[in-house]
Scaffold this active site. Structure first.
Site, mmCIF file in Angstrom:
data_model
loop_
_atom_site.group_PDB
_atom_site.id
_atom_site.type_symbol
_atom_site.label_atom_id
_atom_site.label_comp_id
_atom_site.label_asym_id
_atom_site.label_seq_id
_atom_site.Cartn_x
_atom_site.Cartn_y
_atom_site.Cartn_z
ATOM 1 N N LYS A 288 0.865 -1.181 0.000
ATOM 2 C CA LYS A 288 0.000 0.000 0.000
ATOM 3 C C LYS A 288 0.896 1.224 0.000
ATOM 4 O O LYS A 288 2.098 1.131 0.162
ATOM 5 C CB LYS A 288 -0.908 -0.014 1.226
ATOM 6 C CG LYS A 288 -2.054 -1.019 1.091
ATOM 7 C CD LYS A 288 -3.100 -0.775 2.146
ATOM 8 C CE LYS A 288 -4.273 -1.722 1.972
ATOM 9 N NZ LYS A 288 -5.251 -1.555 3.038
ATOM 10 N N HIS B 80 3.051 6.414 2.811
ATOM 11 C CA HIS B 80 2.747 7.832 2.627
ATOM 12 C C HIS B 80 3.326 8.706 3.741
ATOM 13 O O HIS B 80 4.058 8.253 4.601
ATOM 14 C CB HIS B 80 1.244 8.037 2.490
ATOM 15 C CG HIS B 80 0.490 7.497 3.673
ATOM 16 N ND1 HIS B 80 0.451 8.141 4.882
ATOM 17 C CD2 HIS B 80 -0.228 6.361 3.819
ATOM 18 C CE1 HIS B 80 -0.273 7.425 5.723
ATOM 19 N NE2 HIS B 80 -0.697 6.345 5.115
ATOM 20 N N HIS C 107 3.234 7.799 7.389
ATOM 21 C CA HIS C 107 4.289 6.885 7.846
ATOM 22 C C HIS C 107 5.582 7.642 8.127
ATOM 23 O O HIS C 107 6.361 7.240 8.979
ATOM 24 C CB HIS C 107 4.539 5.774 6.823
ATOM 25 C CG HIS C 107 3.383 4.832 6.695
ATOM 26 N ND1 HIS C 107 2.700 4.664 5.520
ATOM 27 C CD2 HIS C 107 2.761 4.059 7.609
ATOM 28 C CE1 HIS C 107 1.705 3.806 5.722
ATOM 29 N NE2 HIS C 107 1.723 3.434 6.982
#
Length: 579
Positions: free
Chosen positions: A140, A143, A146
């Site tokens: 995933k 982004h 994170h």
């Protein structure tokens, strides 16, 4: 600790007058923040803090009167050169030469441990802390959220280590669940082994996007469920595909974390706990905590009146575990493995409810240590775009900040020739990201701005790096300072005293950050230190001064640079020596 020896002297004099043990007074004596008005005093005692245990509220005028009466009963000595009363405070000015000598000696002697050895921490027991942070989901978007979790968790771990605690840094990957059923099927349809090896995160993301479009189709949904069931049943072929996704992703993560200066002691993940989660469900059942709904899902009642007004779902109707069940298993396993004193989870604030439930269930299961679990939450970052548009990967952000910084450095006249401009741009750019992120309360959302983050003047990471590089080149140019032959009477100018007073406060700032785990206290301190050092650099020249004056000033600038570097490293910033 410089401030410590002064605090002790003040506390021992106060203890005789107030008839209180000196150790009860230490934390009520604080270094006075430096301001443009130039406070004369170095320390102050808050009258309210020493009488807060006595009954009744004191009016401001009563506090002021008590401060005046106490100040009159105290005497100056070889350490304290002046005592005065302020609004509710008693102010102490330290003998100026002793102040300079003690601060410089202490910074020199303690080096990277300056501030951390303070008696403010003497009552804080050394502990073992588990810090779980970053925790991206494989395949995933890695982004900007994170990035926040990564830098905040790294700061907390750095701070704990600096203060003498033992820390285990855990990256808990989202590496299990139905999305891997989809991903497995997606890879069989759209995957490319070469692309997977050359850029795993990018390729898995592309595959995931493609298969998600096809996931409306019932046939695809069935195939995904079958693939995930095979994973749960340990089918060799399905597991080997999944293992490849995981291994290659971690390799890629490690490379990116290296750029951030972040490391982990353990890469864990939900996949580790799929079987242990079943044991947790069995334990919940044995303790009478697991209830079934009409649909067959498993829930735990968390309501006070046991009326199911607050429940947590821990099991699907087919008996498989959920995210929270795996988190319960992970917490129990970590306690068995690490015997920690505190466990800190660093995630965005949207997960606050999840952690509340997690800690409550652990308590209901009889684990008293759930009280020592903590969720450090942070807000969202808005407006983070690269020149190519919306951010998808953290690496895009790192590349963008490096290229913008490199562009700024090459277009600035004051930039010196650096040995490795790309490496310098990377470190300065990362400082810009971290300081913009850490300036406010972590729980606040904030609007990201490239222009603001990369300014070389003002309260930015670029300014901190520039100040550090400038002070470093001063030392290189004039030879390193030697503390043995410093004539401290040469450091009596107001700008020198301001720097010394500010250095005195460092242990208090570390203490505040250790109490609430907020980096903003350290950021604010370092920005002020840089501004004070910049002013002193202008008004107290080393070049052209008499040798004794030059030597004393070099020592002062060395101390400022040393503390600046210490603080930057705690925040996860590598100080640069040229830019």
């Amino acid at each position: 600790m410089a401030a410590g020896s002064f605090r002790r002297t003040i506390a021992s004099q106060l203890s005789k007058v107030l008839d209180l043990p000196p150790e009860n007074l230490i934390k009520s004596i604080s270094a006075v923040p430096v301001s443009k008005k130039r406070h004369v005093a170095d320390f102050q005692l808050s009258i309210a803090s020493i009488i807060e245990n006595s009954s009744g509220d004191c009016l401001p005028q009563d506090l002021h009167l008590q401060a005046q009466q106490l100040a009159e009963r105290l005497k100056c000595d070889s350490v304290v050169s002046a005592i005065s009363a302020g609004p509710g405070t008693v102010n102490f000015t330290i003998n100026r030469e002793l102040l300079a000598k003690t601060v410089l000696q202490q910074v020199w002697k303690d080096g990277s441990e300056y501030g951390a050895k303070s008696e403010l921490f003497s009552t804080v027991p050394r502990q073992k802390a588990v810090v779980e942070f970053s925790s991206p989901n494989i395949a995933k978007k890695f982004h900007i959220g994170h990035l926040r979790s990564t830098i905040v968790g790294n700061f907390i771990a750095n701070l704990k280590v600096a203060l003498g605690h033992e820390v285990v840094r855990i990256n808990y990957l989202g590496d299990w669940g139905m999305q891997f059923g989809l991903l497995g099927v997606g890879f069989q349809s759209f995957g490319n082994k070469e692309k997977l090896k050359s850029s795993p995160l990018q390729h898995l993301f592309e595959v995931y996007v493609q298969i998600n479009k096809a996931a409306e189709d019932e046939n695809t949904k069935t195939l995904a469920k079958d693939f995930f069931r095979k994973l749960e049943e340990h089918d060799e072929q399905a597991l080997s595909i999944w293992q490849q996704f995981r291994d290659l992703s971690i390799e890629e993560y490690i490379r990116i974390y290296k750029r951030l200066g972040v490391h982990f002691d353990e890469y864990s993940g939900e996949s580790f706990y799929q079987e242990k989660a079943q044991e947790v469900l069995k334990m919940l059942e044995d303790k009478g905590l697991l209830q079934k709904t009409i649909k067959g899902t498993g829930i735990v009642d968390l309501s006070e009146k046991k009326d199911l007004s607050t429940v947590s779902t821990v099991m699907r109707s087919d008996g498989t575990s959920l995210y929270i069940t795996r988190d319960l298993a992970a917490a129990i396993d970590r306690m068995n493995k690490h015997s920690w004193d505190t466990m800190i989870y660093v995630t965005d604030k949207s997960q606050s409810n999840h952690f509340q439930h997690l800690f409550q269930i652990l308590k209901l299961m009889g684990y008293d240590w759930a009280e020592r679990c903590q969720h450090v939450s942070f807000g969202l970052v808005q407006g983070m775009k690269t020149r190519r548009g919306e951010v998808i990967f953290l690496e895009d952000v790192l590349n963008e900040v490096r290229s913008r910084m490199l562009q700024n450095m090459t277009s600035t006249k004051t930039t010196k020739e650096t040995q490795d401009p790309v490496e310098t741009a990377e470190k300065v750019g990362l400082a810009a990201l971290i300081i913009q992120d850490f300036r406010g309360l972590l729980s606040s959302d904030y609007q990201f701005s490239w222009e603001r983050a990369l300014q070389s003047r003002g309260d930015t990471g670029v300014f901190l790096q520039y100040t550090h590089a400038r002070l470093h080149s001063l030392e290189q140019m004039h030879g390193n300072a030697e503390l043995t032959d410093v004539n401290v009477s040469c450091l009596q100018e107001p700008d020198a005293i301001s720097v010394l007073q500010h250095l005195l406060r460092y242990d208090e700032v570390l203490y505040r950050s250790s109490q609430d785990l907020q980096p903003k206290h350290i950021v604010s301190y370092l920005l002020t230190l840089s501004h004070l050092a910049a002013v002193a650099h202008k008004t107290l020249p080393v070049k052209g001064s008499a040798p004794t004056v030059a030597q004393a000033r070099l020592c002062l600038f060395h101390a400022a640079r040393s503390v600046l570097a210490n603080g930057m490293k705690l925040l996860g910033i590598t100080p640069v020596t040229q830019m």
